[in-house]
Write a protein that holds these residues in place. Structure first.
Motif, PDB file in Angstrom:
ATOM      1  N   MET A  10       0.916  -0.905  -0.304  1.00 21.63           N
ATOM      2  CA  MET A  10      -0.547   0.436  -0.289  1.00 21.63           C
ATOM      3  C   MET A  10       0.723   1.465   0.216  1.00 21.63           C
ATOM      4  SD  MET A  10      -2.805  -1.146   2.553  1.00 21.63           S
ATOM      5  CE  MET A  10      -3.573   0.517   2.694  1.00 21.63           C
ATOM      6  N   ALA A  11       1.804   1.077   0.798  1.00 23.66           N
ATOM      7  CA  ALA A  11       2.718   2.410   0.979  1.00 23.66           C
ATOM      8  C   ALA A  11       3.333   2.516  -0.255  1.00 23.66           C
ATOM      9  CB  ALA A  11       3.805   2.218   2.307  1.00 23.66           C
ATOM     10  N   MET A  12       4.026   1.444  -1.156  1.00 22.50           N
ATOM     11  CA  MET A  12       4.489   1.629  -3.040  1.00 22.50           C
ATOM     12  C   MET A  12       3.406   1.859  -3.588  1.00 22.50           C
ATOM     13  SD  MET A  12       6.953  -1.641  -2.337  1.00 22.50           S
ATOM     14  CE  MET A  12       8.029  -1.109  -3.672  1.00 22.50           C
ATOM     15  N   SER A  13       2.209   2.082  -3.839  1.00 22.46           N
ATOM     16  CA  SER A  13       1.808   1.735  -4.784  1.00 22.46           C
ATOM     17  C   SER A  13       0.685   3.212  -4.646  1.00 22.46           C
ATOM     18  CB  SER A  13       0.212   0.880  -3.882  1.00 22.46           C
ATOM     19  OG  SER A  13       0.892  -0.062  -4.711  1.00 22.46           O
ATOM     20  N   ALA A  14       0.681   4.212  -2.716  1.00 22.69           N
ATOM     21  CA  ALA A  14       0.561   5.054  -2.790  1.00 22.69           C
ATOM     22  C   ALA A  14       1.333   6.789  -3.084  1.00 22.69           C
ATOM     23  CB  ALA A  14       0.615   4.946  -1.077  1.00 22.69           C
ATOM     24  N   THR A  15       2.330   6.232  -3.303  1.00 24.50           N
ATOM     25  CA  THR A  15       3.562   7.165  -4.292  1.00 24.50           C
ATOM     26  C   THR A  15       3.328   7.799  -5.670  1.00 24.50           C
ATOM     27  OG1 THR A  15       5.141   5.335  -4.707  1.00 24.50           O
ATOM     28  CG2 THR A  15       5.687   6.079  -2.589  1.00 24.50           C
ATOM     29  N   PRO A  16       3.522   8.892  -6.284  1.00 23.32           N
ATOM     30  CA  PRO A  16       3.988   9.804  -5.841  1.00 23.32           C
ATOM     31  C   PRO A  16       2.965  10.435  -4.303  1.00 23.32           C
ATOM     32  CG  PRO A  16       4.718  10.640  -8.209  1.00 23.32           C
ATOM     33  CD  PRO A  16       3.366   8.868  -7.760  1.00 23.32           C
ATOM     34  N   ALA A  42       4.598  -4.698  -5.694  1.00 29.65           N
ATOM     35  CA  ALA A  42       4.299  -3.628  -6.403  1.00 29.65           C
ATOM     36  C   ALA A  42       5.097  -2.755  -6.722  1.00 29.65           C
ATOM     37  CB  ALA A  42       3.755  -3.190  -4.559  1.00 29.65           C
ATOM     38  N   VAL A  43       5.144  -0.869  -7.378  1.00 29.81           N
ATOM     39  CA  VAL A  43       6.424  -0.416  -7.745  1.00 29.81           C
ATOM     40  C   VAL A  43       5.879   1.039  -7.076  1.00 29.81           C
ATOM     41  CG1 VAL A  43       7.505   1.096  -9.376  1.00 29.81           C
ATOM     42  CG2 VAL A  43       6.438  -1.160 -10.007  1.00 29.81           C
ATOM     43  N   ALA A  44       6.648   2.059  -6.722  1.00 32.99           N
ATOM     44  CA  ALA A  44       7.143   2.987  -5.750  1.00 32.99           C
ATOM     45  C   ALA A  44       7.052   4.198  -6.679  1.00 32.99           C
ATOM     46  CB  ALA A  44       7.785   3.197  -5.099  1.00 32.99           C
ATOM     47  N   HIS A  45       6.851   5.571  -6.842  1.00 33.99           N
ATOM     48  CA  HIS A  45       7.359   6.523  -7.950  1.00 33.99           C
ATOM     49  C   HIS A  45       7.916   7.710  -6.945  1.00 33.99           C
ATOM     50  CE1 HIS A  45       5.082   3.639 -10.535  1.00 33.99           C
ATOM     51  NE2 HIS A  45       5.872   4.425 -11.442  1.00 33.99           N
ATOM     52  N   GLU A  46       9.198   7.874  -6.480  1.00 32.83           N
ATOM     53  CA  GLU A  46       9.466   8.789  -5.317  1.00 32.83           C
ATOM     54  C   GLU A  46      10.888   9.552  -6.339  1.00 32.83           C
ATOM     55  OE1 GLU A  46       8.872   9.019  -2.072  1.00 32.83           O
ATOM     56  OE2 GLU A  46       8.516   7.171  -1.615  1.00 32.83           O
ATOM     57  N   PRO A  47       9.690  10.944  -6.445  1.00 27.00           N
ATOM     58  CA  PRO A  47      10.492  12.174  -6.877  1.00 27.00           C
ATOM     59  C   PRO A  47      11.280  12.893  -5.936  1.00 27.00           C
ATOM     60  CG  PRO A  47       8.189  12.236  -6.155  1.00 27.00           C
ATOM     61  CD  PRO A  47       8.349  11.410  -5.862  1.00 27.00           C
ATOM     62  N   PHE A  48      12.625  13.587  -6.087  1.00 27.98           N
ATOM     63  CA  PHE A  48      13.675  15.012  -5.511  1.00 27.98           C
ATOM     64  C   PHE A  48      13.398  15.247  -6.142  1.00 27.98           C
ATOM     65  CE2 PHE A  48      13.932  10.204  -3.762  1.00 27.98           C
ATOM     66  CZ  PHE A  48      13.637   9.874  -2.182  1.00 27.98           C
ATOM     67  N   GLU A  49      12.907  16.652  -5.708  1.00 21.54           N
ATOM     68  CA  GLU A  49      13.525  18.401  -5.821  1.00 21.54           C
ATOM     69  C   GLU A  49      15.122  17.970  -6.071  1.00 21.54           C
ATOM     70  OE1 GLU A  49      11.062  20.854  -4.804  1.00 21.54           O
ATOM     71  OE2 GLU A  49       9.243  20.039  -6.159  1.00 21.54           O
ATOM     72  N   ALA A  50      15.924  19.087  -7.397  1.00 22.14           N
ATOM     73  CA  ALA A  50      17.271  19.476  -6.407  1.00 22.14           C
ATOM     74  C   ALA A  50      17.584  20.399  -5.082  1.00 22.14           C
ATOM     75  CB  ALA A  50      17.626  20.589  -8.317  1.00 22.14           C
ATOM     76  N   ALA A  62      11.668   5.138  -9.625  1.00 21.85           N
ATOM     77  CA  ALA A  62      11.252   4.266  -9.907  1.00 21.85           C
ATOM     78  C   ALA A  62      11.738   2.768  -9.224  1.00 21.85           C
ATOM     79  CB  ALA A  62      10.496   3.886 -11.384  1.00 21.85           C
ATOM     80  N   PHE A  63      11.140   1.756  -8.497  1.00 25.34           N
ATOM     81  CA  PHE A  63      11.260   1.345  -7.534  1.00 25.34           C
ATOM     82  C   PHE A  63      10.498   0.443  -7.574  1.00 25.34           C
ATOM     83  CE2 PHE A  63      11.130   3.322  -3.896  1.00 25.34           C
ATOM     84  CZ  PHE A  63      11.396   2.835  -2.922  1.00 25.34           C
ATOM     85  N   THR A  64      11.000  -1.963  -7.686  1.00 24.77           N
ATOM     86  CA  THR A  64      10.295  -1.976  -6.287  1.00 24.77           C
ATOM     87  C   THR A  64      11.630  -2.938  -5.679  1.00 24.77           C
ATOM     88  OG1 THR A  64       9.152  -3.956  -6.421  1.00 24.77           O
ATOM     89  CG2 THR A  64      10.622  -4.503  -8.201  1.00 24.77           C
ATOM     90  N   ILE A  65      11.215  -4.245  -5.222  1.00 25.23           N
ATOM     91  CA  ILE A  65      12.306  -4.827  -3.856  1.00 25.23           C
ATOM     92  C   ILE A  65      11.841  -5.459  -3.184  1.00 25.23           C
ATOM     93  CG2 ILE A  65      13.064  -2.023  -1.953  1.00 25.23           C
ATOM     94  CD1 ILE A  65      10.620  -3.244  -0.042  1.00 25.23           C
ATOM     95  N   ALA A  66      12.547  -6.893  -2.963  1.00 26.97           N
ATOM     96  CA  ALA A  66      12.139  -7.719  -2.755  1.00 26.97           C
ATOM     97  C   ALA A  66      10.828  -8.323  -2.025  1.00 26.97           C
ATOM     98  CB  ALA A  66      13.044  -8.997  -1.245  1.00 26.97           C
ATOM     99  N   ASP A  67      10.142  -9.303  -2.318  1.00 32.95           N
ATOM    100  CA  ASP A  67       9.174  -9.557  -1.305  1.00 32.95           C
ATOM    101  C   ASP A  67       9.642 -10.241   0.294  1.00 32.95           C
ATOM    102  OD1 ASP A  67       6.671 -10.037  -1.036  1.00 32.95           O
ATOM    103  OD2 ASP A  67       6.319 -11.542  -2.191  1.00 32.95           O
ATOM    104  N   PHE A  68       8.199 -10.461   1.433  1.00 32.25           N
ATOM    105  CA  PHE A  68       8.392 -10.412   2.348  1.00 32.25           C
ATOM    106  C   PHE A  68       8.096 -11.811   2.562  1.00 32.25           C
ATOM    107  CE2 PHE A  68       7.693  -6.328   2.229  1.00 32.25           C
ATOM    108  CZ  PHE A  68       8.002  -6.279   3.664  1.00 32.25           C
ATOM    109  N   PRO A  69       9.529 -13.032   2.591  1.00 32.37           N
ATOM    110  CA  PRO A  69       8.653 -14.012   3.072  1.00 32.37           C
ATOM    111  C   PRO A  69       7.823 -14.404   4.220  1.00 32.37           C
ATOM    112  CG  PRO A  69      11.042 -13.810   2.805  1.00 32.37           C
ATOM    113  CD  PRO A  69      10.305 -12.316   2.670  1.00 32.37           C
TER     114      PRO A  69
END
Length: 250
Positions: A10-16, A42-50, A62-69
């Motif tokens: 849910m946290a990743m999908s709620a980005t940005p 799930a994929v997160a989209h995190e923007p960072f300003e200069a 834009a990234f994903t990570i390992a699952d939760f065993p």
């Protein structure tokens, strides 16, 4: 689905997050991050300003990570016995503010500037990940060991061997962590730190990054980084094989 895994998804999908903008998507540049076996899906989209980064570019990650065993409260990102240890894969968008007007990672004659591109994973692993998980500056150890440049169609690429600071840590060693990061990664399992393993330990990784300009001042990059072990590099090949059809024709 475990509660922590559901929270991470849910946290990743709620980005940005509200107030943040995916400047790549606004310009019609897509960043597909297809699932591979063992990823969370799930994929997160995190923007960072200069100004926030204190760098001469805006960054979209834009990234994903390992699952939760099953039975664990954290992603295999924290698991030193998994090929997913400290693994990210996905894409970067870079909106350059260089005075010469060139896209990030490219020189005025069109040649690749690999040092500029390596600044991105250095920033990501030292500050945007380990740092936000409480890693003190003294343990931010990103170091490039070797680089081999190549080209595939319109894409420049770099095969990189490096050392990164692990995100795995004891909570008492964390220096002012961003607690929202635990919503994505979970809390590291104590068992993973047995045997004298240090918090934020240096880990050897190897991966590949592709990049090319896609608009004025705009660079798109994609790829991944995995442990420099046989299982980690098998995962790296799977990630590249899965991502290539989504980008190579662009």
């Amino acid at each position: 689905m475990g509660l922590q895994r559901e929270l991470a998804t849910m946290a990743m999908s709620a980005t940005p997050l509200p107030g943040k903008q995916n400047f790549l998507e606004e310009l019609g540049v897509m960043t597909p991050v297809p699932a591979v076996r063992g990823s969370i899906g799930a994929v997160a989209h995190e923007p960072f300003e200069a100004f926030e980064l204190k760098r001469m570019f805006d960054l979209l990650v834009a990234f994903t990570i390992a699952d939760f065993p099953s039975g664990t409260g954290c992603s295999d990102y924290f698991n030193p016995f998994s090929p997913w240890y400290n693994v990210f894969y996905g894409a970067y968008g870079l909106r350059s503010y260089k005075r010469d007007g060139n896209p990030w990672g490219l020189r005025s004659d069109g040649r690749p500037d690999v040092e500029e591109m390596l600044e991105i994973p250095r920033l990501d692993y030292n500050f945007l990940t380990a740092g936000e998980l409480g890693c003190p500056a003294s343990r931010m150890c990103f170091e490039v060991l070797d680089v081999e440049l190549g080209r595939q169609g319109a894409w420049h690429h770099a095969d990189v061997g490096c050392v990164i600071p692990s995100g795995l840590h004891r909570l008492q060693d964390a220096d002012a962590p961003d607690l929202t990061y635990y919503a994505v990664f979970g809390v590291p399992e104590e068992d993973y730190l047995m045997g004298g393993r240090e918090s934020y330990e240096p880990v050897r990784m190897r991966g590949r990054m592709y990049w090319r300009p896609v608009a004025e001042r705009l660079t798109l990059a994609w790829g991944g980084l995995c442990p420099d072990t046989p299982d980690g590099q098998a995962l790296m090949r799977t990630i590249l094989d899965t991502m290539t059809p989504h980008y190579a024709g662009g």
